[in-house]
Design an enzyme around this catalytic site. Structure first.
Site, PDB file in Angstrom:
ATOM      1  N   PHE A  34      -0.330  -3.279  -4.700  1.00 45.36           N
ATOM      2  CA  PHE A  34      -0.442  -4.076  -5.926  1.00 45.36           C
ATOM      3  C   PHE A  34       0.800  -4.920  -6.180  1.00 45.36           C
ATOM      4  O   PHE A  34       0.728  -5.958  -6.811  1.00 45.36           O
ATOM      5  CB  PHE A  34      -0.680  -3.160  -7.138  1.00 45.36           C
ATOM      6  N   ARG A  35       1.944  -4.461  -5.678  1.00 42.46           N
ATOM      7  CA  ARG A  35       3.177  -5.169  -6.002  1.00 42.46           C
ATOM      8  C   ARG A  35       3.487  -6.320  -5.047  1.00 42.46           C
ATOM      9  O   ARG A  35       4.455  -7.045  -5.249  1.00 42.46           O
ATOM     10  CB  ARG A  35       4.357  -4.183  -6.013  1.00 42.46           C
ATOM     11  N   ASP A 109      -9.155   4.416  -3.418  1.00 39.67           N
ATOM     12  CA  ASP A 109     -10.154   3.764  -2.568  1.00 39.67           C
ATOM     13  C   ASP A 109     -11.097   4.733  -1.854  1.00 39.67           C
ATOM     14  O   ASP A 109     -12.075   4.300  -1.233  1.00 39.67           O
ATOM     15  CB  ASP A 109      -9.462   2.844  -1.541  1.00 39.67           C
ATOM     16  N   HIS A 124      -4.850   9.646  -8.763  1.00 41.65           N
ATOM     17  CA  HIS A 124      -5.046   8.506  -9.668  1.00 41.65           C
ATOM     18  C   HIS A 124      -6.513   8.133  -9.840  1.00 41.65           C
ATOM     19  O   HIS A 124      -6.826   7.044 -10.300  1.00 41.65           O
ATOM     20  CB  HIS A 124      -4.240   7.292  -9.171  1.00 41.65           C
ATOM     21  N   CYS A 159     -24.262  10.380 -24.317  1.00 36.54           N
ATOM     22  CA  CYS A 159     -23.679  10.588 -25.656  1.00 36.54           C
ATOM     23  C   CYS A 159     -23.225   9.282 -26.313  1.00 36.54           C
ATOM     24  O   CYS A 159     -22.611   9.321 -27.376  1.00 36.54           O
ATOM     25  CB  CYS A 159     -22.502  11.560 -25.561  1.00 36.54           C
ATOM     26  N   SER A 197       4.334   4.832   0.644  1.00 40.67           N
ATOM     27  CA  SER A 197       4.548   4.812  -0.808  1.00 40.67           C
ATOM     28  C   SER A 197       5.988   4.414  -1.101  1.00 40.67           C
ATOM     29  O   SER A 197       6.915   4.918  -0.465  1.00 40.67           O
ATOM     30  CB  SER A 197       4.267   6.185  -1.420  1.00 40.67           C
ATOM     31  N   SER A 198       6.145   3.528  -2.093  1.00 40.04           N
ATOM     32  CA  SER A 198       7.494   3.128  -2.496  1.00 40.04           C
ATOM     33  C   SER A 198       8.188   4.238  -3.293  1.00 40.04           C
ATOM     34  O   SER A 198       9.375   4.165  -3.562  1.00 40.04           O
ATOM     35  CB  SER A 198       7.423   1.866  -3.355  1.00 40.04           C
ATOM     36  N   ASN A 219       7.397   4.478   5.921  1.00 38.52           N
ATOM     37  CA  ASN A 219       7.199   3.381   4.965  1.00 38.52           C
ATOM     38  C   ASN A 219       7.895   2.135   5.508  1.00 38.52           C
ATOM     39  O   ASN A 219       9.019   2.230   6.005  1.00 38.52           O
ATOM     40  CB  ASN A 219       7.791   3.759   3.591  1.00 38.52           C
TER      41      ASN A 219
HETATM   42  P1  CNA Z   1       3.544   0.644  -3.776  1.00 41.75           P
HETATM   43  O1  CNA Z   1       4.599   0.832  -4.797  1.00 41.75           O
HETATM   44  O2  CNA Z   1       2.796  -0.653  -3.759  1.00 41.75           O
HETATM   45  O3  CNA Z   1       4.240   0.913  -2.354  1.00 41.75           O
HETATM   46  C1  CNA Z   1       3.576   0.742  -1.137  1.00 41.75           C
HETATM   47  C2  CNA Z   1       4.606   0.850  -0.024  1.00 41.75           C
HETATM   48  O4  CNA Z   1       3.901   0.824   1.196  1.00 41.75           O
HETATM   49  C3  CNA Z   1       5.612  -0.309   0.008  1.00 41.75           C
HETATM   50  O5  CNA Z   1       6.930   0.197  -0.104  1.00 41.75           O
HETATM   51  C4  CNA Z   1       5.386  -0.968   1.397  1.00 41.75           C
HETATM   52  O6  CNA Z   1       6.604  -1.278   2.053  1.00 41.75           O
HETATM   53  C5  CNA Z   1       4.670   0.113   2.163  1.00 41.75           C
HETATM   54  N1  CNA Z   1       3.710  -0.372   3.164  1.00 41.75           N
HETATM   55  C6  CNA Z   1       2.834  -1.389   3.057  1.00 41.75           C
HETATM   56  N2  CNA Z   1       2.073  -1.475   4.178  1.00 41.75           N
HETATM   57  C7  CNA Z   1       2.499  -0.490   5.016  1.00 41.75           C
HETATM   58  C8  CNA Z   1       2.108  -0.058   6.320  1.00 41.75           C
HETATM   59  N3  CNA Z   1       1.109  -0.644   6.985  1.00 41.75           N
HETATM   60  N4  CNA Z   1       2.753   0.993   6.875  1.00 41.75           N
HETATM   61  C9  CNA Z   1       3.780   1.616   6.201  1.00 41.75           C
HETATM   62  N5  CNA Z   1       4.192   1.242   4.966  1.00 41.75           N
HETATM   63  C10 CNA Z   1       3.545   0.223   4.366  1.00 41.75           C
HETATM   64  O7  CNA Z   1       2.414   1.742  -3.851  1.00 41.75           O
HETATM   65  P2  CNA Z   1       2.483   3.258  -4.242  1.00 41.75           P
HETATM   66  O8  CNA Z   1       1.254   3.857  -3.680  1.00 41.75           O
HETATM   67  O9  CNA Z   1       3.784   3.869  -3.970  1.00 41.75           O
HETATM   68  O10 CNA Z   1       2.324   3.142  -5.826  1.00 41.75           O
HETATM   69  C11 CNA Z   1       1.404   3.862  -6.415  1.00 41.75           C
HETATM   70  C12 CNA Z   1       0.324   3.012  -7.141  1.00 41.75           C
HETATM   71  C13 CNA Z   1      -0.311   1.895  -6.345  1.00 41.75           C
HETATM   72  C14 CNA Z   1      -0.781   3.933  -7.426  1.00 41.75           C
HETATM   73  O11 CNA Z   1      -1.029   3.876  -8.795  1.00 41.75           O
HETATM   74  C15 CNA Z   1      -2.008   3.446  -6.658  1.00 41.75           C
HETATM   75  O12 CNA Z   1      -3.163   3.802  -7.350  1.00 41.75           O
HETATM   76  C16 CNA Z   1      -1.829   1.996  -6.587  1.00 41.75           C
HETATM   77  N6  CNA Z   1      -2.577   1.263  -5.528  1.00 41.75           N
HETATM   78  C17 CNA Z   1      -3.610   1.815  -4.836  1.00 41.75           C
HETATM   79  C18 CNA Z   1      -4.289   1.082  -3.838  1.00 41.75           C
HETATM   80  C19 CNA Z   1      -5.434   1.684  -3.100  1.00 41.75           C
HETATM   81  O13 CNA Z   1      -6.143   2.540  -3.630  1.00 41.75           O
HETATM   82  N7  CNA Z   1      -5.637   1.304  -1.831  1.00 41.75           N
HETATM   83  C20 CNA Z   1      -3.900  -0.215  -3.557  1.00 41.75           C
HETATM   84  C21 CNA Z   1      -2.841  -0.759  -4.300  1.00 41.75           C
HETATM   85  C22 CNA Z   1      -2.191  -0.005  -5.286  1.00 41.75           C
END
Ligand code: CNA
Length: 250
Positions: A34-35, A109, A124, A159, A197-198, A219
């Site tokens: 999302f970011r 997802d 979530h 309801c 995950s960040s 990551n």
């Molecule tokens: P985040 O903060 O967006 O971090 C994602 C991390 O993944 C980043 O640091 C990227 O560098 C890293 N990244 C991206 N692609 C790859 C890859 N191919 N291999 C390795 N690393 C990679 O997302 P978090 O999950 O930490 O934050 C949590 C939020 C985002 C939750 O609330 C989720 O529900 C939410 N979210 C979910 C989805 C989904 O369901 N697919 C999509 C987008 C956001």
């Protein structure tokens, strides 16, 4: 020893494995985190669309966002990384029947289930479902969106309570039973793996810090907690898990 060999050795030696996954797990399925600049938050201001207060203030408006969120996931599929993870779980269960292998996901997802992981905690929620805020009845999003009217937000057939997509919004607590189980398995784990995950979202990130055993993170980018890990891969999940699967000859 190479980092990958060390990772494989950790997997072989551990009995209670926990994997925490984030949005980076699904980027190879075409769902941007999302970011990122193409992510959902570049189009929808989270304060306006993704908080529980925003939902109660104008549910009809937030339902348009839910519709788009659902559409963005509906046709996507698990990627190789999800399948590698399910294969590693299967290998672990077969080679060590007393072991446990739990996936805790921040994603909404549903891809871990689809790829064959058998023990998944969805912290979530699940974007494919809608829930009644009064009685908890669950519905398929597909059905609700088909009958969405432009005047009123959807209501429960049982309801008449207000329906909401079954995902945790900012300002909402995590589902209590899912979070309690996630804490329990994390505290019992001897190997804790983070994939994509960040680690900026609490309280999911706290699970890592509470875990007593070895820790591995894969990551693309550095995270603020990298120093807490025994092994750190700044690489793609498919690349790292692909090498693990190859070394294990799966
Ligand atoms: P985040 O903060 O967006 O971090 C994602 C991390 O993944 C980043 O640091 C990227 O560098 C890293 N990244 C991206 N692609 C790859 C890859 N191919 N291999 C390795 N690393 C990679 O997302 P978090 O999950 O930490 O934050 C949590 C939020 C985002 C939750 O609330 C989720 O529900 C939410 N979210 C979910 C989805 C989904 O369901 N697919 C999509 C987008 C956001």
């Amino acid at each position: 020893m190479s980092q990958i060999k060390e990772f494989v050795e950790y997997l072989e030696l551990s009995r209670n494995i926990v994997v925490l996954t984030g949005a980076g797990m699904s980027t190879d399925s075409g769902i941007p985190d999302f970011r990122s600049p193409t992510g959902l938050w570049s189009k929808y201001d989270p304060n306006e669309y993704a908080t529980i207060d925003a939902f109660y203030h104008d549910p009809q408006k937030v339902w348009r966002f839910f519709g788009e969120l659902y559409e963005s996931l509906k046709n996507a599929k698990p990627n190789q990384g999800h399948y590698y993870l399910a294969r590693i779980e299967q290998w672990k269960r077969e080679s060590n029947p007393d072991s446990s292998f739990v996936v805790i996901t921040q994603n909404i997802d549903g891809f871990h289930h689809l790829a064959g992981s058998t023990d998944v905690i969805e912290l979530h929620g699940d974007a494919r479902k809608a829930e009644c805020l009064s009685c908890g009845e669950l519905y398929e999003m597909e059905e609700i969106l088909k009958n969405l009217d432009n005047e009123n937000p959807p209501c429960c057939q049982k309801c008449s309570g207000l329906l909401k997509e079954s995902v945790v919004m900012f300002g909402e607590p995590l589902p209590i039973s899912a979070y309690n189980r996630a804490r329990q398995v994390s505290e019992m784990s001897d190997l804790f793996i983070v994939l994509g995950s960040s680690l900026v979202v609490s309280p999911a990130n706290l699970l890592v810090l509470e875990a007593p055993g070895r820790k591995v993170i894969v990551n693309l980018e550095e995270t603020i907690y990298d120093s807490a890990f025994d092994l750190v891969f700044h690489d793609r999940i498919t690349n790292v898990l692909g090498q693990v699967v190859k070394l294990l000859e799966l």
